[in-house]
Scaffold this active site. Structure first.
Site, short mmCIF file in Angstrom:
data_model
loop_
_atom_site.label_atom_id
_atom_site.label_comp_id
_atom_site.label_asym_id
_atom_site.label_seq_id
_atom_site.Cartn_x
_atom_site.Cartn_y
_atom_site.Cartn_z
N HIS A 41 0.85 -1.19 0.00
CA HIS A 41 0.00 0.00 0.00
C HIS A 41 0.89 1.25 0.00
O HIS A 41 2.12 1.14 -0.13
CB HIS A 41 -0.96 -0.03 1.19
N HIS A 44 4.02 1.28 2.20
CA HIS A 44 5.17 0.58 1.60
C HIS A 44 5.77 1.42 0.47
O HIS A 44 6.98 1.48 0.30
CB HIS A 44 4.72 -0.77 1.02
N GLY A 154 8.82 1.25 8.77
CA GLY A 154 7.79 2.25 9.06
C GLY A 154 7.69 2.54 10.56
O GLY A 154 7.69 1.62 11.37
N GLN A 160 8.88 -2.34 16.51
CA GLN A 160 9.61 -3.19 15.56
C GLN A 160 10.92 -2.51 15.14
O GLN A 160 11.97 -3.15 15.06
CB GLN A 160 8.74 -3.46 14.34
N ARG A 194 -3.77 -5.04 7.04
CA ARG A 194 -4.90 -5.62 7.78
C ARG A 194 -6.18 -4.82 7.61
O ARG A 194 -7.27 -5.34 7.93
CB ARG A 194 -4.55 -5.74 9.26
P1 AMP Z 1 4.44 -5.15 6.61
O1 AMP Z 1 4.29 -5.52 5.18
O2 AMP Z 1 3.15 -4.82 7.29
O3 AMP Z 1 5.31 -6.08 7.41
O4 AMP Z 1 5.21 -3.77 6.60
C1 AMP Z 1 6.44 -3.63 5.93
C2 AMP Z 1 7.05 -2.33 6.33
O5 AMP Z 1 6.16 -1.27 5.97
C3 AMP Z 1 7.26 -2.22 7.85
O6 AMP Z 1 8.50 -1.57 8.08
C4 AMP Z 1 6.10 -1.38 8.28
O7 AMP Z 1 6.36 -0.64 9.46
C5 AMP Z 1 5.95 -0.45 7.09
N1 AMP Z 1 4.62 0.14 7.08
C6 AMP Z 1 3.44 -0.50 7.25
N2 AMP Z 1 2.42 0.37 7.26
C7 AMP Z 1 2.96 1.60 7.09
C8 AMP Z 1 2.43 2.93 7.01
N3 AMP Z 1 1.11 3.17 7.12
N4 AMP Z 1 3.30 3.94 6.84
C9 AMP Z 1 4.63 3.72 6.74
N5 AMP Z 1 5.19 2.50 6.81
C10 AMP Z 1 4.37 1.46 6.97
#
Ligand code: AMP
Length: 287
Positions: A41, A44, A154, A160, A194
């Protein structure tokens, strides 16, 4: 099909450790890494843009990491759409995507776990036992495989970032961990893979997380330094939304994540809330 053809030419997708190493052997340095679990999204996308802007080669990994899920049901229903993810990577001119199968990340006989200590204990660590061991383990593997100069995470998953930083420092991994701002919907909801599970009513209720954080921030800005009072504000704002089941509210030290009595230095206010079967988290760093 001109678009598809140009995507094919630009974007290289590899599936195995070996292909990844080969693809990176002569890659221009520095390399910037964006680890993801897919269902990409705008959050990312912002990480990809930053990686691309600051590095000669950008690498995105797409891997739904079974080890960081607490329940098989949660893992099974995690959304996936690789074709769409690859299209976004191509749009952002990512150089290389690593999209491995589980066995490629955890080969047969895999028997090592990276466990970070105190910083992984509270908040998400307490609510989701084993979660951060899974995160630290997969990130250590990805850092070792990619050997990037920088990796982008993020701020939305603030703990994390802190866990991964601690791990990289302690294990002397030469990848700099860079935290990027949370990308939000116009109504304040933090983007998350999610969010797709939210029913229309739950989606309408979901901005309550950010709203509660912003009210707490406003009280802090107005001089409130009692952490208990700020936690009460968070609970009160979340209680105004009948669909929101609070998992935790926290006003914690910005370096250790220990719950505070008074907010006299850097702090992290954070919330975890269930809307139906979907668990959402959000946070606001102070100042
Ligand atoms: P995920 O695919 O959920 O594991 O997220 C991959 C990376 O994208 C992680 O470093 C998350 O913290 C980051 N991330 C997820 N949502 C957001 C957001 N709304 N804004 C910025 N970074 C994000």
């Amino acid at each position: 099909m001109r678009v598809a053809a140009s995507i094919d030419r630009r974007l290289k997708v590899v599936r195995t450790r070996r292909e990844l190493r080969e693809a990176l052997a002569n890659a221009p340095r520095p390399v910037g890494l964006v680890p993801t679990m897919g269902w990409l999204h705008e959050g990312h996308r912002s990480l990809m843009q930053r990686a691309r802007a600051e590095n000669a080669t950008s690498v995105v990994t797409i891997f739904v990491n079974p080890r960081q899920f607490n329940s098989p049901e949660d893992l099974a229903r995690y959304p996936r759409n690789e074709a769409r993810d690859l299209a976004m990577c191509a749009e952002e001119a990512v150089d290389l995507v690593f999209a491995p199968a589980v066995d490629e990340v955890y080969p047969p006989g895999f028997d090592t776990s990276v466990s970070v200590g105190e910083i992984a204990g509270p908040l998400e660590g307490a609510a989701r036992p084993g979660h951060f061991d899974g995160v630290a383990t997969v990130v250590a593997i990805l850092f070792a495989l990619v050997g990037a100069e920088r990796a982008y995470f993020g701020q939305k998953d603030a703990q994390q970032v802190m866990v991964v930083r601690r791990m990289a420092l302690d294990l002397a991994l030469p990848t700099e961990v860079i935290a990027c701002p949370t990308v939000r919907e116009p109504d304040g909801l933090a983007l998350s893979s999610r969010n797709v599970h939210l029913s229309p009513k739950e989606r309408a209720a979901a901005p309550v997380l950010n709203r509660a954080l912003q009210v707490a921030r406003a009280r802090w800005q107005a001089g409130q330094r009692s952490a208990d009072a700020l936690r009460a504000v968070l609970r009160e704002e979340l209680a105004a939304e009948p669909l929101a089941n609070v998992d935790y509210v926290s006003v914690a030290d910005g370096h250790t994540l220990a719950e505070l009595d008074r907010v006299d230095g850097p702090a992290l206010i954070s919330v975890a809330v269930r809307l139906g079967t979907t668990r959402l988290i959000d946070n606001e760093p102070l100042p």
